[in-house]
Design an enzyme around this catalytic site. Structure first.
Site, PDB file in Angstrom:
ATOM      1  CG  HIS A  36      -1.882  -1.159   1.240  1.00  0.00           C
ATOM      2  ND1 HIS A  36      -2.388  -1.703   2.409  1.00  0.00           N
ATOM      3  CD2 HIS A  36      -2.426  -1.887   0.229  1.00  0.00           C
ATOM      4  CE1 HIS A  36      -3.181  -2.713   2.114  1.00  0.00           C
ATOM      5  NE2 HIS A  36      -3.217  -2.855   0.798  1.00  0.00           N
TER       6      HIS A  36
HETATM    7  C1  FAD Z   1      -0.199  -7.602  -4.775  1.00  0.00           C
HETATM    8  C2  FAD Z   1      -1.105  -6.464  -4.354  1.00  0.00           C
HETATM    9  C3  FAD Z   1      -2.207  -6.730  -3.553  1.00  0.00           C
HETATM   10  C4  FAD Z   1      -3.055  -5.681  -3.153  1.00  0.00           C
HETATM   11  N1  FAD Z   1      -4.203  -5.986  -2.491  1.00  0.00           N
HETATM   12  C5  FAD Z   1      -5.123  -5.007  -2.277  1.00  0.00           C
HETATM   13  C6  FAD Z   1      -6.416  -5.320  -1.772  1.00  0.00           C
HETATM   14  O1  FAD Z   1      -6.759  -6.485  -1.541  1.00  0.00           O
HETATM   15  N2  FAD Z   1      -7.291  -4.290  -1.574  1.00  0.00           N
HETATM   16  C7  FAD Z   1      -6.949  -2.994  -1.824  1.00  0.00           C
HETATM   17  O2  FAD Z   1      -7.761  -2.104  -1.559  1.00  0.00           O
HETATM   18  N3  FAD Z   1      -5.721  -2.669  -2.303  1.00  0.00           N
HETATM   19  C8  FAD Z   1      -4.826  -3.652  -2.577  1.00  0.00           C
HETATM   20  N4  FAD Z   1      -3.630  -3.340  -3.147  1.00  0.00           N
HETATM   21  C9  FAD Z   1      -3.309  -1.927  -3.387  1.00  0.00           C
HETATM   22  C10 FAD Z   1      -4.099  -1.286  -4.527  1.00  0.00           C
HETATM   23  O3  FAD Z   1      -4.283  -2.206  -5.585  1.00  0.00           O
HETATM   24  C11 FAD Z   1      -3.348  -0.033  -4.995  1.00  0.00           C
HETATM   25  O4  FAD Z   1      -3.230   0.881  -3.929  1.00  0.00           O
HETATM   26  C12 FAD Z   1      -4.039   0.692  -6.149  1.00  0.00           C
HETATM   27  O5  FAD Z   1      -4.303  -0.192  -7.207  1.00  0.00           O
HETATM   28  C13 FAD Z   1      -3.168   1.850  -6.612  1.00  0.00           C
HETATM   29  O6  FAD Z   1      -3.779   2.486  -7.703  1.00  0.00           O
HETATM   30  P1  FAD Z   1      -2.986   3.567  -8.563  1.00  0.00           P
HETATM   31  O7  FAD Z   1      -3.936   4.047  -9.596  1.00  0.00           O
HETATM   32  O8  FAD Z   1      -2.363   4.554  -7.656  1.00  0.00           O
HETATM   33  O9  FAD Z   1      -1.776   2.786  -9.229  1.00  0.00           O
HETATM   34  P2  FAD Z   1      -1.776   1.468 -10.132  1.00  0.00           P
HETATM   35  O10 FAD Z   1      -3.066   0.752 -10.051  1.00  0.00           O
HETATM   36  O11 FAD Z   1      -0.546   0.709  -9.776  1.00  0.00           O
HETATM   37  O12 FAD Z   1      -1.688   2.011 -11.620  1.00  0.00           O
HETATM   38  C14 FAD Z   1      -0.590   2.656 -12.201  1.00  0.00           C
HETATM   39  C15 FAD Z   1      -0.605   2.316 -13.678  1.00  0.00           C
HETATM   40  O13 FAD Z   1       0.242   3.219 -14.373  1.00  0.00           O
HETATM   41  C16 FAD Z   1       1.032   2.492 -15.287  1.00  0.00           C
HETATM   42  N5  FAD Z   1       2.263   3.265 -15.508  1.00  0.00           N
HETATM   43  C17 FAD Z   1       3.177   3.586 -14.577  1.00  0.00           C
HETATM   44  N6  FAD Z   1       4.157   4.329 -15.122  1.00  0.00           N
HETATM   45  C18 FAD Z   1       3.833   4.483 -16.429  1.00  0.00           C
HETATM   46  C19 FAD Z   1       4.470   5.148 -17.514  1.00  0.00           C
HETATM   47  N7  FAD Z   1       5.629   5.810 -17.342  1.00  0.00           N
HETATM   48  N8  FAD Z   1       3.877   5.109 -18.732  1.00  0.00           N
HETATM   49  C20 FAD Z   1       2.698   4.451 -18.910  1.00  0.00           C
HETATM   50  N9  FAD Z   1       2.059   3.789 -17.900  1.00  0.00           N
HETATM   51  C21 FAD Z   1       2.626   3.816 -16.677  1.00  0.00           C
HETATM   52  C22 FAD Z   1       1.261   1.162 -14.587  1.00  0.00           C
HETATM   53  O14 FAD Z   1       1.679   0.155 -15.472  1.00  0.00           O
HETATM   54  C23 FAD Z   1      -0.101   0.912 -13.958  1.00  0.00           C
HETATM   55  O15 FAD Z   1      -0.963   0.257 -14.849  1.00  0.00           O
HETATM   56  C24 FAD Z   1      -2.760  -4.348  -3.545  1.00  0.00           C
HETATM   57  C25 FAD Z   1      -1.649  -4.084  -4.360  1.00  0.00           C
HETATM   58  C26 FAD Z   1      -0.831  -5.124  -4.773  1.00  0.00           C
HETATM   59  C27 FAD Z   1       0.348  -4.820  -5.668  1.00  0.00           C
END
Ligand code: FAD
Length: 524
Positions: free
Chosen positions: A463
Site C-alpha cells: 500500500h
Molecule cells: C499484490 C497487491 C495486492 C493488493 N491488495 C489489495 C487489496 O486487496 N485491496 C486494496 O484495496 N488494495 C490492494 N492493493 C493496493 C491497490 O491495488 C493499490 O493501492 C491501487 O491499485 C493503486 O492504484 P494507482 O492508480 O495509484 O496505481 P496502479 O493501479 O498501480 O496504476 C498505475 C498504472 O500506471 C502504469 N504506468 C506507470 N508508469 C507508467 C508510464 N511511465 N507510462 C505508462 N504507464 C505507466 C502502470 O503500469 C499501472 O498500470 C494491492 C496491491 C498489490 C500490488
C-alpha cells in the site's frame, strides 16, 4: 492514438481507468489513456485465485525492489505493482476497504480542503455496486462491484471464531458504522470474477469514439512550454514519439508518478541538478512522504488441508471455476480479517489478514505441508520514506527508500500485532487444527527474539502512498484539486496524492480520489 486529445492520462491503473471512463462520458472531450503494460485478458487475472499464479506471469508486474532497508537487516523488499490494464487492481487481493472517517478528516485538517469524510463519502457511493443493496453507507449501480465471497473457506470461519474468543467483536461490515472487530472481507468481484478498475470502468467505455487506449507505451517525461504541460514523450515498439494534449494527468501510481515528475525536471532542485536534470520547476516535496503498510506473517502448520497454491492450479479447481464460477477459484486468499486497537488507542491501529495457506515471501516460497497465516500490519505508520531517481534513464527503476520502522513506535505497534495474532491462533477454536508455529517460532517469546523476527521477515502488504502529497504547504506537490502546484495543465491523480495512509487497503480510496476529481473536472 487520438490526435491532440483534450486530456492525456498516463497509466491505466485504479485511478487511470476511472478517469478515462468518467471523463469520456462527455462525448465532446477527447481522452487518451496510455499504459506501459499490455491487455488484461489472462484467465489468471480474471479468476480471483489466479492471484497465486500472477507472480509468475511475465510482463504484468513492475517487480520493484526497495533499496536496502536499514531497520530490516539491509534487506531489499519485493514490491509488486501492476503493469497491465487495471494496474495494481488487476493483481491485487480484491479486498474492498475504505479506511476510517477520521483518516479523511485528518487529510482535510492537514490542508487537503474538501477531502473530509463527509466530502468523499458521496464518491465512494458513486463508485460502488454493493451486492447487499443500498444503505446510508453503501451505493448500488456504480461501476465497481462489491460483494461477499461466493464460497468461503471453513478455516477462515475458524479464524473469526478464534478472534471472537480472543476478545474482538464480530463485525459484519468493515465499511459500515464501525471498522473495529473481526469478520469477512468484502471483495471487488462480480459473479465470481475480479472486478479490476479495467473491467469495472474501462471495458464498458472502450467503444466510445472519443476514448483512445494505447497499451505497451511507456511515458518517459512530460513536455512543457513555459509553465504549461503540453504533452508527453513516450516509447512504443522501441520508438520514441511525442503526443501533445490539452491537459496531462499522471496516474502512474505512488512510485511512477513522482518518478515521471522528477524525470521531467519537477522536484527537489538540488537532487535534480546533482543528476544533471534541468530544473523546470522546483517542488521539494516530490517523492517525499512515502508511507506503506509493513506486515508480519505469523505462520502455523495445520493438521487439516488448507489452500496450497499448486492445488489451486489443479485442473479440478480450474474446471469447476470455468463451469460454475464457484469453488476455491473465487478465493482472494485473504478472506477474513480484523481491525483492533493496541492498548490506549482510541481507534483501530492494527489490521489482520487471515490466509488459509502458508504464505511465505509473498507466496513465492512454497512450504511443504499445510498451514495458515495471520498477517498483522500497523495501520498508520509514522515512518516516512522517499522515491528518488537513481539515474536519468527513464526506463530504469527509481530508488525506493521505504525507511520502514525508522520511527520506533511503528515497531512497538507491530509487536502488538504479532501478540494479537498469536492470541487468536492459540485460542480454542484453532485447537486440534493448529500444529507448530513456524514464524516467529514456538521458542521465540522474548522481546529481542521477536524484534529479530520482524527485522528478518517483515514485508510490504502493498500500500505505498503519499509521494505526490496534496495540500497547500510548501512541501505539498498538488493542490486539493490535484493540480501540480505552480504549473498549468498538469495533475497527479492516484494513490500518491494521499497526505497520509488510510487505515486499510488502498484500492477503493484511490478509485474514490479519481471519481472525485473527474466529477470536479466535469462540473458534475
Ligand atoms: C499484490 C497487491 C495486492 C493488493 N491488495 C489489495 C487489496 O486487496 N485491496 C486494496 O484495496 N488494495 C490492494 N492493493 C493496493 C491497490 O491495488 C493499490 O493501492 C491501487 O491499485 C493503486 O492504484 P494507482 O492508480 O495509484 O496505481 P496502479 O493501479 O498501480 O496504476 C498505475 C498504472 O500506471 C502504469 N504506468 C506507470 N508508469 C507508467 C508510464 N511511465 N507510462 C505508462 N504507464 C505507466 C502502470 O503500469 C499501472 O498500470 C494491492 C496491491 C498489490 C500490488
Amino acid at each position: 492514438m487520438a490526435i491532440h486529445p483534450d486530456v492525456l492520462i498516463v497509466g491505466a491503473g485504479s485511478a487511470g481507468c476511472v478517469l478515462a471512463a468518467r471523463l469520456s462520458e462527455d462525448g465532446a472531450r477527447r481522452v487518451a489513456l496510455i499504459e506501459a503494460g499490455g491487455p488484461d485478458d489472462s484467465l489468471f487475472i480474471r479468476m480471483p485465485a489466479g492471484l497465486a499464479a500472477i507472480a509468475r506471469i511475465k510482463g504484468i508486474n513492475w517487480r520493484y525492489r526497495t533499496e536496502p532497508e536499514a531497520e530490516l537487516n539491509g534487506r531489499r523488499l519485493y514490491w509488486p505493482r501492476g503493469r497491465v490494464l487495471g494496474g495494481s487492481s488487476s493483481i491485487n487481493a480484491m479486498i474492498y476497504m475504505r479506511g476510517q472517517p477520521a483518516d479523511y478528516d485528518g487529510w482535510a485538517a492537514s490542508g487537503a480542503r474538501g477531502w473530509a469524510f463527509s466530502d468523499v463519502l458521496p464518491y465512494f457511493l458513486r463508485a460502488e455496486d454493493q451486492a447487499r443493496g443500498p444503505s446510508a453507507l453503501h451505493g448500488v449501480g456504480g461501476p465497481l462491484a462489491v460483494s461477499d465471497l461466493r464460497d468461503r473457506c471453513p478455516l477462515a470461519a475458524t479464524f473469526i471464531a478464534a478472534a471472537t474468543a480472543a476478545g474482538l467483536a464480530e463485525n459484519p461490515d468493515f465499511n459500515g458504522a464501525t471498522q473495529e472487530g473481526c469478520g469477512w472481507y468484502q471483495v471487488t468481484q462480480r459473479d465470481g470474477e475480479r472486478a479490476s478498475a479495467s473491467r469495472a470502468y474501462l471495458a464498458p467505455a472502450l467503444t466510445r469514439p472519443n476514448l483512445t487506449v494505447t497499451t505497451r507505451a511507456q511515458v518517459l517525461r512530460v513536455l512543457f512550454e513555459g509553465e504549461r504541460a503540453v504533452g508527453v514523450e513516450l516509447v512504443r515498439d522501441g520508438r520514441r514519439e511525442e503526443i501533445r494534449a490539452g491537459e496531462v494527468i499522471l496516474a502512474g501510481g505512488a512510485i511512477n508518478s513522482p518518478q515521471l515528475l522528477l524525470l521531467s525536471g519537477v522536484g527537489p532542485a538540488a537532487e535534480l541538478e546533482a543528476l544533471g536534470i534541468k530544473v523546470r520547476h522546483a517542488l521539494p516535496g516530490v517523492g517525499k512522504n512515502l508511507q506503506d503498510h509493513l506486515d508480519y506473517c505469523t505462520l502455523y502448520q495445520a493438521t487439516v488441508r488448507t489452500y496450497d497454491f499448486s492445488v489451486l492450479e489443479a485442473l479440478g479447481v480450474l474446471a469447476r471455476y470455468l463451469l460454475t464460477r464457484r469453488g476455491p477459484g473465487t478465493s482472494n486468499f485473504a478472506e477474513a480479517g480484523a481491525f483492533a486497537r493496541s492498548p490506549g488507542a482510541d481507534r483501530p491501529d492494527l489490521q489482520l489478514h487471515f490466509v488459509p495457506a502458508q504464505l511465505d515471501d509473498h507466496g513465492r516460497n512454497r512450504l511443504p505441508g499445510h498451514g495458515f497465516t495471520i498477517h498483522a500490519c500497523v495501520l498508520r505508520p509514522r515512518s516516512r520514506g522517499e522515491i528518488k531517481l537513481k539515474s536519468v534513464d527513464p526506463l530504469a527503476p527509481p530508488a525506493i527508500h521505504a525507511r520502514y520502522l525508522s520511527e520506533a513506535v511503528d515497531l512497538e505497534l507491530l509487536l502488538e500485532g504479532i501478540a494479537l495474532s498469536r492470541r487468536i491462533a492459540r485460542a480454542e477454536p484453532f485447537a486440534g487444527i493448529r500444529r507448530g508455529e513456524l514464524y516467529p517460532g514456538e521458542g521465540v517469546s522474548d522481546r529481542a527474539g521477536l524484534i529479530a523476527a520482524v527485522r528478518a521477515k517483515a514485508e510490504t502488504i502493498y500500500h505505498p502512498v503519499g509521494t505526490c502529497r496534496m495540500g497547500t504547504d510548501p512541501l505539498a506537490v498538488v493542490d486539493p484539486a490535484l493540480r501540480v502546484r505552480g504549473l498549468d495543465g498538469l495533475r497527479v491523480v492516484d494513490a500518491s496524492v494521499m497526505p497520509t495512509l488510510v487505515s486499510g487497503n488502498t484500492n477503493a480510496p484511490t478509485i474514490m480520489i479519481a471519481e472525485k476529481v473527474a466529477a470536479a473536472m466535469r462540473g458534475a
